[in-house]
Design an enzyme around this catalytic site. Structure first.
Site, mmCIF file in Angstrom:
data_model
loop_
_atom_site.group_PDB
_atom_site.id
_atom_site.type_symbol
_atom_site.label_atom_id
_atom_site.label_comp_id
_atom_site.label_asym_id
_atom_site.label_seq_id
_atom_site.Cartn_x
_atom_site.Cartn_y
_atom_site.Cartn_z
ATOM 1 N N ASP A 201 -11.060 29.347 -22.153
ATOM 2 C CA ASP A 201 -12.103 30.300 -22.596
ATOM 3 C C ASP A 201 -12.915 30.701 -21.362
ATOM 4 O OD1 ASP A 201 -13.803 30.851 -25.510
ATOM 5 O OD2 ASP A 201 -14.806 31.186 -23.594
ATOM 6 N N ASN A 209 -19.929 41.697 -19.817
ATOM 7 C CA ASN A 209 -19.961 42.934 -20.616
ATOM 8 C C ASN A 209 -21.358 43.558 -20.582
ATOM 9 O OD1 ASN A 209 -17.386 43.316 -21.616
ATOM 10 N ND2 ASN A 209 -17.678 41.894 -23.306
ATOM 11 N N HIS A 214 -18.282 47.360 -20.917
ATOM 12 C CA HIS A 214 -17.026 46.888 -21.517
ATOM 13 C C HIS A 214 -15.794 47.263 -20.710
ATOM 14 C CE1 HIS A 214 -17.382 44.916 -25.511
ATOM 15 N NE2 HIS A 214 -18.660 45.193 -25.268
ATOM 16 N N ASP A 218 -13.076 44.673 -19.733
ATOM 17 C CA ASP A 218 -11.635 44.790 -20.026
ATOM 18 C C ASP A 218 -10.804 44.542 -18.763
ATOM 19 O OD1 ASP A 218 -12.160 45.358 -22.608
ATOM 20 O OD2 ASP A 218 -11.634 47.489 -22.535
ATOM 21 N N GLU A 244 -11.955 36.434 -25.439
ATOM 22 C CA GLU A 244 -11.826 35.962 -24.046
ATOM 23 C C GLU A 244 -11.200 34.573 -24.042
ATOM 24 O OE1 GLU A 244 -14.224 34.697 -26.103
ATOM 25 O OE2 GLU A 244 -15.385 33.849 -24.447
HETATM 26 N N1 LIG Z 1 -14.647 43.835 -22.614
HETATM 27 C C1 LIG Z 1 -14.194 43.122 -23.625
HETATM 28 N N2 LIG Z 1 -14.969 42.154 -24.146
HETATM 29 C C2 LIG Z 1 -14.501 41.416 -25.163
HETATM 30 C C3 LIG Z 1 -13.219 41.613 -25.679
HETATM 31 N N3 LIG Z 1 -13.028 40.721 -26.679
HETATM 32 C C4 LIG Z 1 -14.178 40.000 -26.772
HETATM 33 N N4 LIG Z 1 -15.058 40.416 -25.855
HETATM 34 C C5 LIG Z 1 -16.409 39.918 -25.617
HETATM 35 O O1 LIG Z 1 -16.414 38.583 -25.165
HETATM 36 C C6 LIG Z 1 -17.703 38.052 -25.432
HETATM 37 C C7 LIG Z 1 -17.600 36.644 -25.872
HETATM 38 O O2 LIG Z 1 -18.872 36.152 -26.015
HETATM 39 P P1 LIG Z 1 -19.216 34.682 -26.447
HETATM 40 O O3 LIG Z 1 -18.295 34.270 -27.545
HETATM 41 O O4 LIG Z 1 -20.666 34.623 -26.704
HETATM 42 O O5 LIG Z 1 -18.804 33.801 -25.231
HETATM 43 P P2 LIG Z 1 -19.292 33.808 -23.729
HETATM 44 O O6 LIG Z 1 -20.297 34.848 -23.437
HETATM 45 O O7 LIG Z 1 -18.030 33.865 -22.892
HETATM 46 O O8 LIG Z 1 -19.972 32.418 -23.601
HETATM 47 P P3 LIG Z 1 -19.266 31.000 -23.521
HETATM 48 O O9 LIG Z 1 -17.878 31.115 -24.101
HETATM 49 O O10 LIG Z 1 -20.124 30.107 -24.319
HETATM 50 O O11 LIG Z 1 -19.225 30.633 -22.082
HETATM 51 C C8 LIG Z 1 -18.372 38.981 -26.459
HETATM 52 O O12 LIG Z 1 -19.398 39.711 -25.836
HETATM 53 C C9 LIG Z 1 -17.238 39.915 -26.884
HETATM 54 O O13 LIG Z 1 -17.726 41.211 -27.169
HETATM 55 C C10 LIG Z 1 -12.405 42.653 -25.120
HETATM 56 O O14 LIG Z 1 -11.259 42.897 -25.498
HETATM 57 N N5 LIG Z 1 -12.934 43.369 -24.090
#
Ligand SMILES: Nc1nc2c(ncn2[C@@H]2O[C@H](COP(=O)(O)OP(=O)(O)OP(=O)(O)O)[C@@H](O)[C@H]2O)c(=O)[nH]1
Length: 318
Positions: A201, A209, A214, A218, A244
């Site tokens: 992760d 983001n 975004h 990506d 992610e």
């Molecule tokens: N750009 C982009 N962002 C994505 C995609 N899929 C998920 N995300 C973003 O990934 C982020 C995941 O956030 P969180 O689950 O809070 O996790 P984090 O910020 O990585 O924090 P931790 O995992 O706790 O370290 C969110 O802001 C989603 O919008 C994608 O396909 N593209």
């Protein structure tokens, strides 16, 4: 569009529809006409019958289909040599089947070679003007079939890609991951082999983001997937199973070795230069498969360890 279940039933039906007249015609020839023709027809019907059997069991029948069409082509070459145009009539049908049984590239080479040979052999028993006229018809029909087979194959590959791969990063998707975990468990149970799973992760991805947008997010996801793909072995496979979140399946790998791979992945992500000078880190949870457990419980163990890595400070392997 036909589903996989429908298309295999359709293939089975086609095979049966071919097998019945072929074997009946073979028996008829052995009993009342030419013995040699009858034996050839029965020889050709054998791999076809095996192919029907495999299809009915839902198993791969490609070996028997290939054997069938090769026997048919060889027999037809003999018919062309003996009977000229009467053999050449069947050339187009057999040459078209080569495309669909061997795939576009191999089918193209085989059908061209086979057609040239059948035309050349027909000259033995038919006037060259007639053979020439027939050859033009066969050539044009083959051109059409080649175009059609190419379209079918290209569309099929695109559909397979859509069904199996994540559109952003190009790595395998969650559906393929569930399939691979279930297969690894079956294989492990049967052959008592090791297999490990790494859940990954990306850390604080939301910040990336929020800060850079975004589109950059990506791009970072694509680069992270590339970096992981380049670091793992060709026999390992990478899946994106959440926004992610990624997972790597490592066949024939014990827990300690999988931990070392995860550590290598962690370092390569830290060392990678991402766009906008982003310093990306990731957390890792590693779990070796336990024989008799389900795919869900294996994934949960790796995911729990990933959660532990997150809560104990991130950028680490648990
Ligand atoms: N750009 C982009 N962002 C994505 C995609 N899929 C998920 N995300 C973003 O990934 C982020 C995941 O956030 P969180 O689950 O809070 O996790 P984090 O910020 O990585 O924090 P931790 O995992 O706790 O370290 C969110 O802001 C989603 O919008 C994608 O396909 N593209």
């Amino acid at each position: 569009m036909l589903s996989a279940g429908h298309s295999s039933k359709f293939a089975l039906l086609l095979h049966v529809l071919m097998l019945i007249p072929l074997s009946a015609y073979g028996v008829y020839h052995i009993g009342w006409e030419s013995h040699i023709v009858g034996v050839v027809l029965i020889i050709a019907a054998l791999p076809l019958a095996l192919s029907v059997f495999r299809l009915a069991q839902g198993k791969d029948n490609s070996l028997y289909s290939k054997t069938f069409i090769i026997v048919v082509c060889m027999a037809l070459l003999g018919v062309c040599y003996q009977l000229g145009i009467r053999g050449l009539i069947y050339t187009f049908g057999a040459a078209s089947m080569l495309f669909f049984i061997f795939g576009f590239r191999a089918g193209l080479v085989l059908s061209v070679v086979y057609t040239i040979l059948s035309i050349a052999l027909s000259l033995n028993a038919a006037p060259s003007v007639l053979v020439f006229k027939f050859s033009i018809g066969i050539g044009l029909s083959l051109l059409f079939t080649a175009f059609f087979a190419y379209e079918v194959e290209t569309n099929q590959k695109a559909l397979e890609r859509q069904a199996n791969r994540d559109p952003l990063t190009g790595v395998f998707n969650r559906r393929m991951m569930s399939k691979a975990l279930a297969q690894a468990i079956d294989y492990g149970k049967r052959y008592r082999r090791h297999c490990s799973l790494i859940c990954i992760d990306l850390d604080h991805f939301k910040e990336i983001n929020d800060t850079h947008g975004h589109t950059v997010g990506d791009e970072v996801l694509k680069q992270a997937a590339n970096c992981i793909s380049r670091t793992i072995r060709g026999t390992d496979s990478l899946y994106r199973f959440g926004g992610e979140e990624f997972a790597v399946l490592l066949p024939e790998t014990e827990q300690m070795d999988a931990m070392a791979v995860a550590e290598k992945l962690r370092e390569s992500l830290v060392d990678h230069s991402f766009d906008c000078n982003i310093n990306l880190t990731a957390s890792f949870g590693v779990a070796e498969m336990v024989i008799e457990e389900s795919a869900d419980s294996w994934l949960k163990r790796a995911d729990d360890r990933l959660y532990e890595a997150k809560t104990s400070g991130r950028n680490r392997v648990v």
